[in-house]
Design a protein around this motif. Structure first.
Motif, PDB file in Angstrom:
ATOM      1  N   TRP A   1       0.840  -1.198   0.000  1.00  0.00           N
ATOM      2  CA  TRP A   1       0.000   0.000   0.000  1.00  0.00           C
ATOM      3  C   TRP A   1       0.880   1.255   0.000  1.00  0.00           C
ATOM      4  CZ3 TRP A   1      -1.023   4.317   3.008  1.00  0.00           C
ATOM      5  CH2 TRP A   1      -2.223   4.984   2.728  1.00  0.00           C
ATOM      6  N   GLY A   2       0.543   2.193  -0.869  1.00  0.00           N
ATOM      7  CA  GLY A   2       1.280   3.443  -0.956  1.00  0.00           C
ATOM      8  C   GLY A   2       2.432   3.436  -1.934  1.00  0.00           C
ATOM      9  N   ALA A   3       2.748   2.264  -2.519  1.00  0.00           N
ATOM     10  CA  ALA A   3       3.834   2.198  -3.502  1.00  0.00           C
ATOM     11  C   ALA A   3       3.434   2.958  -4.771  1.00  0.00           C
ATOM     12  CB  ALA A   3       4.148   0.745  -3.830  1.00  0.00           C
ATOM     13  N   PRO A   4       4.397   3.524  -5.503  1.00  0.00           N
ATOM     14  CA  PRO A   4       4.058   4.285  -6.717  1.00  0.00           C
ATOM     15  C   PRO A   4       3.543   3.390  -7.831  1.00  0.00           C
ATOM     16  CG  PRO A   4       6.439   4.077  -6.503  1.00  0.00           C
ATOM     17  CD  PRO A   4       5.851   3.542  -5.231  1.00  0.00           C
ATOM     18  N   ARG A   5       2.640   3.937  -8.615  1.00  0.00           N
ATOM     19  CA  ARG A   5       2.118   3.270  -9.812  1.00  0.00           C
ATOM     20  C   ARG A   5       2.217   4.253 -10.959  1.00  0.00           C
ATOM     21  NH1 ARG A   5       2.883  -0.553  -7.374  1.00  0.00           N
ATOM     22  NH2 ARG A   5       1.559  -2.361  -6.933  1.00  0.00           N
TER      23      ARG A   5
ATOM     24  N   LEU B   1      -5.029 -10.794  -7.389  1.00  0.00           N
ATOM     25  CA  LEU B   1      -6.161 -10.026  -6.890  1.00  0.00           C
ATOM     26  C   LEU B   1      -5.641  -8.741  -6.265  1.00  0.00           C
ATOM     27  CD1 LEU B   1      -9.139  -9.596  -5.934  1.00  0.00           C
ATOM     28  CD2 LEU B   1      -8.477 -10.811  -3.833  1.00  0.00           C
ATOM     29  N   HIS B   2      -6.132  -7.620  -6.746  1.00  0.00           N
ATOM     30  CA  HIS B   2      -5.876  -6.358  -6.058  1.00  0.00           C
ATOM     31  C   HIS B   2      -7.025  -6.157  -5.082  1.00  0.00           C
ATOM     32  CE1 HIS B   2      -4.962  -2.008  -5.505  1.00  0.00           C
ATOM     33  NE2 HIS B   2      -6.282  -1.955  -5.344  1.00  0.00           N
ATOM     34  N   TYR B   3      -6.679  -6.040  -3.789  1.00  0.00           N
ATOM     35  CA  TYR B   3      -7.700  -5.863  -2.753  1.00  0.00           C
ATOM     36  C   TYR B   3      -7.473  -4.532  -2.043  1.00  0.00           C
ATOM     37  CZ  TYR B   3     -10.411  -6.518   1.491  1.00  0.00           C
ATOM     38  OH  TYR B   3     -11.292  -6.352   2.523  1.00  0.00           O
ATOM     39  N   GLY B   4      -8.496  -3.705  -2.042  1.00  0.00           N
ATOM     40  CA  GLY B   4      -8.397  -2.394  -1.400  1.00  0.00           C
ATOM     41  C   GLY B   4      -9.522  -2.165  -0.413  1.00  0.00           C
ATOM     42  N   MET B   5      -9.288  -1.254   0.538  1.00  0.00           N
ATOM     43  CA  MET B   5     -10.297  -0.887   1.517  1.00  0.00           C
ATOM     44  C   MET B   5     -10.379   0.631   1.600  1.00  0.00           C
ATOM     45  SD  MET B   5      -9.398  -3.670   4.529  1.00  0.00           S
ATOM     46  CE  MET B   5     -10.857  -3.345   5.537  1.00  0.00           C
TER      47      MET B   5
ATOM     48  N   ASP C   1      -4.566   1.105   4.462  1.00  0.00           N
ATOM     49  CA  ASP C   1      -3.792  -0.108   4.209  1.00  0.00           C
ATOM     50  C   ASP C   1      -4.562  -1.359   4.645  1.00  0.00           C
ATOM     51  OD1 ASP C   1      -1.873  -2.005   3.795  1.00  0.00           O
ATOM     52  OD2 ASP C   1      -0.381  -1.134   5.152  1.00  0.00           O
ATOM     53  N   PRO C   2      -4.891  -2.250   3.707  1.00  0.00           N
ATOM     54  CA  PRO C   2      -5.632  -3.464   4.078  1.00  0.00           C
ATOM     55  C   PRO C   2      -4.740  -4.592   4.586  1.00  0.00           C
ATOM     56  CG  PRO C   2      -5.344  -3.400   1.713  1.00  0.00           C
ATOM     57  CD  PRO C   2      -4.739  -2.130   2.239  1.00  0.00           C
ATOM     58  N   TYR C   3      -3.430  -4.431   4.460  1.00  0.00           N
ATOM     59  CA  TYR C   3      -2.529  -5.535   4.785  1.00  0.00           C
ATOM     60  C   TYR C   3      -2.704  -6.065   6.215  1.00  0.00           C
ATOM     61  CZ  TYR C   3       1.807  -8.186   5.403  1.00  0.00           C
ATOM     62  OH  TYR C   3       2.722  -9.175   5.682  1.00  0.00           O
ATOM     63  N   PRO C   4      -2.752  -5.203   7.242  1.00  0.00           N
ATOM     64  CA  PRO C   4      -2.925  -5.736   8.604  1.00  0.00           C
ATOM     65  C   PRO C   4      -4.222  -6.518   8.777  1.00  0.00           C
ATOM     66  CG  PRO C   4      -2.214  -3.442   8.666  1.00  0.00           C
ATOM     67  CD  PRO C   4      -2.588  -3.740   7.255  1.00  0.00           C
ATOM     68  N   TYR C   5      -5.285  -6.090   8.084  1.00  0.00           N
ATOM     69  CA  TYR C   5      -6.561  -6.791   8.179  1.00  0.00           C
ATOM     70  C   TYR C   5      -6.481  -8.149   7.487  1.00  0.00           C
ATOM     71  CZ  TYR C   5      -8.208  -2.223   9.646  1.00  0.00           C
ATOM     72  OH  TYR C   5      -8.372  -1.037  10.315  1.00  0.00           O
ATOM     73  N   LEU C   6      -5.823  -8.187   6.342  1.00  0.00           N
ATOM     74  CA  LEU C   6      -5.662  -9.454   5.634  1.00  0.00           C
ATOM     75  C   LEU C   6      -4.893 -10.461   6.488  1.00  0.00           C
ATOM     76  CD1 LEU C   6      -4.815  -8.070   2.079  1.00  0.00           C
ATOM     77  CD2 LEU C   6      -6.884  -9.334   2.710  1.00  0.00           C
ATOM     78  N   LYS C   7      -3.816 -10.015   7.118  1.00  0.00           N
ATOM     79  CA  LYS C   7      -3.041 -10.911   7.974  1.00  0.00           C
ATOM     80  C   LYS C   7      -3.884 -11.431   9.137  1.00  0.00           C
ATOM     81  CE  LYS C   7       0.688 -11.902   7.700  1.00  0.00           C
ATOM     82  NZ  LYS C   7       1.343 -13.011   6.984  1.00  0.00           N
ATOM     83  N   ARG C   8      -4.686 -10.545   9.736  1.00  0.00           N
ATOM     84  CA  ARG C   8      -5.525 -10.953  10.852  1.00  0.00           C
ATOM     85  C   ARG C   8      -6.577 -11.964  10.407  1.00  0.00           C
ATOM     86  NH1 ARG C   8      -9.183  -6.406  12.973  1.00  0.00           N
ATOM     87  NH2 ARG C   8      -7.155  -5.387  13.241  1.00  0.00           N
TER      88      ARG C   8
END
Length: 306
Positions: free
Chosen positions: A172-176, A273-277, A289-296
């Motif tokens: 999350w937050g990386a440049p595109r 899969l691109h997953y965003g919140m 950032d969805p990463y902490p939620y995905l890990k949980r």
């Protein structure tokens, strides 16, 4: 302090009682309270009342009357004189904006001025909020509560079956670069083409179709007013459409590599899969950032399967 389970139990009692009294289905009161709760969580200036038992916020000026010299007024006659909306719901002689019954009764009175059909309730909500987004969210929440028949819609699921071959990390937050400078508003979960993609929550499908960035994508609104974004799919579950209700773990589509072009464009990057919140604050939304939620969710699901 209330636990979440205690809150839900108390809410259900209050909503059922008010529904019996007014003829307005309980899930509309539940939806209004839940919408207010999600907004209060992001607007810190809206101070929580009633130890967060009832989360409906009515400003002092609106409750007591804008011209009322006593903005803490609880006298129903005085409040009425100054054209405030606060009412005495429990007949204790006081119209107290920190009293959950008084607050709910005041909201119910406003709704009843318009009627009890869905169309009239939506008109009443428009007059209460003057914000179409608020009306839309409350209607969505009401339909969720009605369909699932419970206030407990907290269960979550990892978006990819745990038995699948997948990998992901925090991006999350990386440049595109494609389509102009922007940041990555989500987490990429790499998996084999055709791997099932599952709903992470109870919710309503708000958007379904093509996006030039996300390809075939689905957006789901959950009961916490969070928008879950699933992109680059290879296809959709044909039983679903915009407005459909989904449950955690339900297949909504399949991993693909669609996007970055006109409808049908595919193969410009590896399947994932691109997953965003995204969180709604009443007027707009922003990603987080969805990463902490995905890990949980991944860890919880693994524990539950043992």
């Amino acid at each position: 302090m209330w636990t979440e389970e205690e809150r839900r139990e108390e809410w259900q009692v209050l909503f059922d009682q008010l529904s019996t009294l007014t003829g307005i289905p309980w899930y509309w009161f539940a939806a209004i309270n839940q919408y207010e709760r999600t907004i209060n969580q992001v607007h810190r200036s809206r101070k929580p009342l009633n130890d967060q038992l009832i989360n409906i916020y009515i400003s002092e000026a609106r409750w007591s009357g804008a011209l009322n010299p006593d903005q803490q007024d609880t006298d129903p006659l005085s409040i009425r004189f100054f054209q405030g909306i606060g009412l005495d719901g429990d007949h204790d002689g006081r119209a107290d904006r920190t009293n959950p019954i008084d607050v709910l009764y005041t909201v119910a009175d406003h709704l009843l001025r318009y009627g009890t059909t869905e169309r009239k309730l939506k008109a009443a909500l428009w007059e209460f909020y003057h914000n179409p987004r608020s009306v839309q969210r409350i209607e969505q929440f009401a339909k969720m509560y009605q369909a699932f028949g419970t206030l407990d819609l907290t269960k979550r699921a990892f978006p990819i079956p745990l038995r699948s071959n997948y990998s992901y990390r925090s991006t999350w937050g990386a440049p595109r670069g494609w389509g102009g400078r922007r940041i990555h508003e989500g987490t990429d979960i790499f998996a084999d083409h055709g791997t099932p993609v599952r709903s992470t929550c109870y919710g309503m499908i708000e958007v379904m179709g093509w996006n030039r960035y996300g390809g075939w994508r689905i957006g789901i609104r959950d009961i916490n007013n969070v928008y879950h974004y699933f992109a680059h799919l290879s296809g959709f579950n044909q039983e679903l459409e915009e407005g459909s209700l989904v449950e955690p773990g339900q297949t909504i589509g399949w991993v693909g590599s669609s996007g970055y072009g006109k409808p049908g464009t595919s193969g410009k990057f590896p399947p994932h899969l691109h997953y965003g919140m995204y969180r709604d604050h009443g007027l707009a939304e922003w990603s987080f950032d969805p990463y902490p939620y995905l890990k949980r969710w991944e860890q919880e699901e693994r524990r539950n399967k043992k």
